[in-house]
Design an enzyme around this catalytic site. Structure first.
Site, PDB file in Angstrom:
ATOM      1  CB  CYS A 188      -3.920  -1.577   4.622  1.00 20.82           C
ATOM      2  SG  CYS A 188      -3.094  -1.553   6.240  1.00 20.82           S
ATOM      3  CD  GLU A 203      -2.269   1.236   2.962  1.00 18.31           C
ATOM      4  OE1 GLU A 203      -1.607   0.793   3.934  1.00 18.31           O
ATOM      5  OE2 GLU A 203      -3.416   1.700   3.089  1.00 18.31           O
ATOM      6  CE  LYS A 217      -7.123   1.131   3.848  1.00 12.12           C
ATOM      7  NZ  LYS A 217      -5.846   1.612   4.440  1.00 12.12           N
TER       8      LYS A 217
HETATM    9  N1  CDV Z   1      -3.045   1.457   6.616  1.00 13.30           N
HETATM   10  C1  CDV Z   1      -3.979   0.832   7.359  1.00 13.30           C
HETATM   11  O1  CDV Z   1      -5.085   0.574   6.900  1.00 13.30           O
HETATM   12  N2  CDV Z   1      -3.613   0.526   8.624  1.00 13.30           N
HETATM   13  C2  CDV Z   1      -4.511  -0.098   9.572  1.00 13.30           C
HETATM   14  C3  CDV Z   1      -4.142   0.340  10.975  1.00 13.30           C
HETATM   15  C4  CDV Z   1      -4.658   1.711  11.236  1.00 13.30           C
HETATM   16  C5  CDV Z   1      -4.654  -0.553  12.025  1.00 13.30           C
HETATM   17  C6  CDV Z   1      -4.449  -1.615   9.497  1.00 13.30           C
HETATM   18  O2  CDV Z   1      -5.513  -2.234   9.493  1.00 13.30           O
HETATM   19  O3  CDV Z   1      -3.365  -2.189   9.501  1.00 13.30           O
END
Ligand code: CDV
Length: 261
Positions: free
Chosen positions: A172, A47, A127
């Site tokens: 993510c 990401e 996302k």
């Molecule tokens: N970049 C992200 O989406 N990070 C989130 C953090 C904030 C917990 C993740 O789910 O890893």
């Protein structure tokens, strides 16, 4: 008939705030060369792979915010990566911040693209599950301002028949929610590509690094097992502008087992 696709999970070390796009792309090209030397068909970058994880910084000036976004893809800075991919005949997945004009309005997304072996962008994902907050929060040990800088993705969770398989993408925080995998599972997904930037230490709670890594892996492993799909989870790792990212990249089989870490 078995179909084989060899994938490189190109975990990145930290990208500092002052690192230029050109320097980062040079690093991505080196990793792509290594992936090619190991006969990869596809290399997966994380990401926001072109910059530091800028949502940790509170910014009020929109012009400053927009310096972290790409207005076109490829562009002058990323063209060498596309050229190399075409020369080597290797596909890639890349996360970046996207600024786009649609319906006469400016939109900003946390985006990933899938590029095939001819260097053509064949799929885009934006996302959906944006974590964090939109205003400065003095109760936190660091900020996580994705809700300030990005809109919720508007492309859903489609799958793509390419490179001999059925591929899907998420980014993510999406990996923590079962519907992410399920929506793709119902479309027959065979491999989910996902990049992440996850801090080793929570901003609000005193969770142990062990528990954070456990949750990182268990969500991807259960998504893989419950939907009978490969999951390629690729992190950034290390000390980025004094904020430590956890790493922990994995290739997970449809059995839910981690086959490479
Ligand atoms: N970049 C992200 O989406 N990070 C989130 C953090 C904030 C917990 C993740 O789910 O890893």
């Amino acid at each position: 008939m078995s179909r084989i696709i060899t994938v490189g999970a190109a975990q990145l070390g930290p990208i500092q705030r002052n690192d230029s796009r050109a320097d980062v792309v040079e690093r991505l090209c080196e990793l792509m060369q290594k992936a090619h030397a190991r006969s990869c068909d596809l290399v997966v970058f994380p990401e926001l792979a072109l910059t530091t994880f800028f949502p940790r910084w509170y910014m009020e000036d929109q012009d400053e915010v927009d310096t972290w976004f790409e207005r076109t893809m490829p562009n002058n800075e990323t063209q060498p990566l596309f050229n190399l991919a075409t020369k080597l005949g290797i596909g890639f997945h890349l996360g970046y911040a996207e600024l786009t004009q649609e319906d006469n309005e400016t939109h900003r997304y946390n985006t990933a693209i899938l590029v095939d072996k001819t260097g053509e962008i064949i799929a885009k994902y934006r996302k959906v599950h944006l974590p964090g907050h939109s205003e400065y929060d003095s109760n936190l040990s660091y900020q996580h301002l994705e809700k300030r800088y990005f809109e919720v993705g508007n492309l859903g969770f489609p799958v793509h028949r390419t490179m001999g398989g059925i591929l899907g993408m998420c980014i993510c925080n999406d990996r923590r929610w079962p519907e992410t995998y399920r929506v793709m599972g119902l479309q027959g997904v065979e491999m989910v590509l996902l990049g992440y930037n996850t801090p080793a230490i929570g901003a609000r709670t005193a969770e142990s690094p062990h528990l954070r890594m456990f949750h990182n892996h268990i969500t991807m492993q259960s998504g893989a097992y419950q939907n009978s799909t490969w999951v390629i989870g690729v992190a950034k790792a290390g000390n980025e502008d004094d904020h430590v990212l956890m790493g922990g990249s994995v290739i997970i089989a449809p059995t839910g087992e981690i086959v490479a870490q």
